[in-house]
Design a protein around this motif. Structure first.
Motif, PDB file in Angstrom:
ATOM      1  N   SER A  99       0.846  -1.191   0.000  1.00 24.98           N
ATOM      2  CA  SER A  99       0.000   0.000   0.000  1.00 24.98           C
ATOM      3  C   SER A  99       0.882   1.242   0.000  1.00 24.98           C
ATOM      4  O   SER A  99       1.808   1.355   0.811  1.00 24.98           O
ATOM      5  CB  SER A  99      -0.911   0.009   1.233  1.00 24.98           C
ATOM      6  OG  SER A  99      -1.791  -1.090   1.224  1.00 24.98           O
ATOM      7  N   THR A 153      -2.372   0.960  -4.529  1.00 25.29           N
ATOM      8  CA  THR A 153      -1.899  -0.398  -4.267  1.00 25.29           C
ATOM      9  C   THR A 153      -0.911  -0.787  -5.350  1.00 25.29           C
ATOM     10  O   THR A 153      -1.197  -0.673  -6.541  1.00 25.29           O
ATOM     11  CB  THR A 153      -3.060  -1.395  -4.243  1.00 25.29           C
ATOM     12  OG1 THR A 153      -3.958  -1.032  -3.190  1.00 25.29           O
ATOM     13  CG2 THR A 153      -2.551  -2.811  -3.991  1.00 25.29           C
ATOM     14  N   SER A 173       4.208   2.378   4.062  1.00 26.10           N
ATOM     15  CA  SER A 173       4.931   1.818   2.924  1.00 26.10           C
ATOM     16  C   SER A 173       6.103   2.710   2.550  1.00 26.10           C
ATOM     17  O   SER A 173       6.006   3.942   2.621  1.00 26.10           O
ATOM     18  CB  SER A 173       4.000   1.655   1.727  1.00 26.10           C
ATOM     19  OG  SER A 173       2.998   0.712   1.996  1.00 26.10           O
ATOM     20  N   THR A 189       5.992  -2.677   3.231  1.00 26.34           N
ATOM     21  CA  THR A 189       5.005  -2.107   4.140  1.00 26.34           C
ATOM     22  C   THR A 189       5.174  -2.737   5.513  1.00 26.34           C
ATOM     23  O   THR A 189       5.177  -3.964   5.639  1.00 26.34           O
ATOM     24  CB  THR A 189       3.573  -2.361   3.624  1.00 26.34           C
ATOM     25  OG1 THR A 189       3.443  -1.804   2.317  1.00 26.34           O
ATOM     26  CG2 THR A 189       2.544  -1.720   4.547  1.00 26.34           C
ATOM     27  N   TYR A 248      -3.386  -2.212   7.552  1.00 24.96           N
ATOM     28  CA  TYR A 248      -4.740  -2.524   7.109  1.00 24.96           C
ATOM     29  C   TYR A 248      -5.114  -3.976   7.401  1.00 24.96           C
ATOM     30  O   TYR A 248      -4.322  -4.893   7.181  1.00 24.96           O
ATOM     31  CB  TYR A 248      -4.838  -2.254   5.603  1.00 24.96           C
ATOM     32  CG  TYR A 248      -6.251  -2.355   5.084  1.00 24.96           C
ATOM     33  CD1 TYR A 248      -7.155  -1.335   5.305  1.00 24.96           C
ATOM     34  CD2 TYR A 248      -6.664  -3.478   4.378  1.00 24.96           C
ATOM     35  CE1 TYR A 248      -8.451  -1.420   4.835  1.00 24.96           C
ATOM     36  CE2 TYR A 248      -7.960  -3.583   3.899  1.00 24.96           C
ATOM     37  CZ  TYR A 248      -8.839  -2.548   4.132  1.00 24.96           C
ATOM     38  OH  TYR A 248     -10.121  -2.644   3.665  1.00 24.96           O
ATOM     39  N   ALA A 299      -6.122  -4.062   0.612  1.00 25.64           N
ATOM     40  CA  ALA A 299      -5.756  -2.682   0.904  1.00 25.64           C
ATOM     41  C   ALA A 299      -6.981  -1.842   0.576  1.00 25.64           C
ATOM     42  O   ALA A 299      -7.871  -2.314  -0.140  1.00 25.64           O
ATOM     43  CB  ALA A 299      -4.546  -2.241   0.090  1.00 25.64           C
TER      44      ALA A 299
END
Length: 480
Positions: free
Chosen positions: A257, A263, A389, A413, A418, A467
């Motif tokens: 992400s 994404t 990220s 990430t 998430y 994501a």
């Protein structure tokens, strides 16, 4: 209106009707200017360029193609590329078409007399590259091309036509290489799936320069999930085309992400380096993703079809390895940069050793991360925030402290971000809920673009939101 007019109108809107009146300007130390006398110019294009002052020989070269109804000046002003030319040290060529070539100043990505090897606009761009290499002493092994919308379509064509010239490319809201060979077929590429297999898409690349066997350009694909002018399925088709060309399959090597609801799915080559990357931007319509600001990973100016989300030019430059700039000593870029592990606050990296290197520098989001020399081929970056990220590159350093070329970028990430969600229902309901979209009676997962079959109430799938706004098919178990 007649179909060709609808096509050009759509592409004009796609690329952005930027207000007239932009003037050439000087960035930090360089001047944007027109260049004449670059060749026979069979495509009737104009050449503009930007190079930082004092740019040494051996620097990379980027070609940046505007969209319909835009000019080279518009793209210079708003895309963010001059910022990174100054920061990393490379020249930029901005080709320009006009109404004499196309009624709305679109590059003719759909015309086989103009977008194929040795012909028309494609040949004119190649002549510009040769001129720029002569003017700036550019490294012929580090030439890259990028473009928006119709410029993105021509970018894909150029990568297929001249894989021996371009080391990498970036297609922003664009079309697969040779998706259409006539004007009447172009709208079908824009608005729906062509229902081709990855091998059929790859064959279009291989047929563009028969006999060429590689190495192939590294390709970044940027696509908004809410794009109604160039449907998101084009991003998936571009992914299929270039992964097949590379022979690496369509299963992501990693997913991350990024800012702006983006994404990133990466597809690595046999050495573990990203060969193809798909950046899917949740909720973004048709345009070039920019993120105005002064931070290293911010760029561009928002406007019609320059859309505030994420600085695509920054991440593209990282992917191509341009952040190494021109400080290289002859030491090559390290290969095999891999994320070996993550925690909530750290990212661990490994890479292959470089002959002649006494140490290595590691860069996070374009800024050096290591405070002291890294003498091995592993590094752990700590003190990071959970669920964030970052893009990483690494460069070899010789015994005199001279820094070589930076590697291709990888993205990592940290954990604690998430939490995936799962949804099982029919394709109609998935589409109504925004987790999927339909094109030509078929259904595709939002974000990943994975095929889900017919758009009806009888076909049922499980989608996992990995994501925000990014869904993958997870029929075999969710969360995966």
């Amino acid at each position: 209106m007649p179909k060709p007019v609808r096509l050009f109108a759509a592409l004009a809107l796609a690329a952005g009707l930027i207000a007239a009146g932009h003037s050439s300007a000087s960035a930090a130390g360089g001047t944007f200017q027109q260049v004449t006398g670059f060749g026979s110019n069979p495509g009737n294009l104009a050449m503009y360029s930007y190079a930082p002052a004092g740019l040494p020989a051996g620097a990379p070269l980027v070609v940046a193609l505007h969209g319909c109804a835009q000019t080279a000046t518009d793209y210079y002003d708003d895309s963010g590329w001059p910022k990174y030319a100054d920061l990393y040290g490379f020249a930029v060529v901005f080709p320009q078409t006009d109404a004499a070539n196309n009624s709305l100043s679109c590059f003719n990505w759909f015309d086989s007399t103009k977008d194929t090897r040795g012909n028309g606009e494609a040949a004119s761009v190649v002549q510009m590259v040769a001129k720029a290499e002569a003017l700036y002493g550019s490294d012929s092994h580090r030439v890259f091309v990028t473009g928006l919308s119709a410029g993105g379509g021509l970018t894909a064509d150029l990568l297929a036509d001249y894989p021996d010239m371009f080391a990498g490319g970036a297609v922003d809201s664009g079309l697969p290489a040779q998706c259409a060979t006539t004007e009447t077929a172009a709208s079908g590429c824009q608005y729906g799936s062509q229902n081709l297999t990855p091998a059929q898409w790859g064959d279009k690349v291989r047929a563009s320069d028969p006999g060429y066997t590689g190495p192939w350009p590294r390709v970044a694909i940027w696509q908004g999930t809410a794009d109604t002018t160039v449907q998101p399925v084009n991003g998936t088709e571009l992914r299929d085309q270039w992964t097949n060309t590379w022979g690496i399959g369509q299963t992501p090597s990693s997913t991350a992400s990024l800012p702006g609801g983006t994404t990133l799915t990466s597809y690595d080559d046999a050495s573990g380096n990203p060969a193809v990357q798909l950046y899917s931007i949740n909720g973004m319509g048709h345009g070039l993703a920019v993120d105005p600001g002064s931070a290293t990973n911010q760029c561009g100016t928002t406007g019609a079809y320059f859309l505030s989300a994420i600085c695509s030019s920054y991440y593209t430059a990282q992917f191509w390895g341009l952040a190494g700039g021109t400080t290289g000593t002859g030491l090559p870029a390290p290969t095999g940069l891999t994320v070996s592990g993550t925690t909530a606050t750290s990212v661990s990296l490994t890479w292959q050793p470089v002959s002649g290197a006494s140490s290595y520098d590691v860069y996070r989001d374009g800024t050096q991360a290591n405070a002291s020399p890294v003498t091995g081929t592993t590094y752990t970056d700590s003190g990071l925030a959970a669920g964030t990220s970052h893009s990483y590159t690494v460069a070899a350093v010789d015994a005199s402290g001279n820094v070589g070329t930076q590697s291709a970028a990888v993205t990592a990430t940290t954990s604690g971000g998430y939490t995936p969600s799962c949804y099982t229902t029919d394709n109609y309901d998935q589409t109504v809920a925004g987790r999927a979209f339909q094109s030509g009676g078929l259904t595709y997962a939002t974000g990943s673009g994975q095929a889900m079959g017919l758009w009806n109430v009888f076909t049922v799938h499980t989608l996992e939101e990995t994501a925000p706004g990014y869904y993958v098919v997870a029929d075999s178990g969710c969360p995966a």
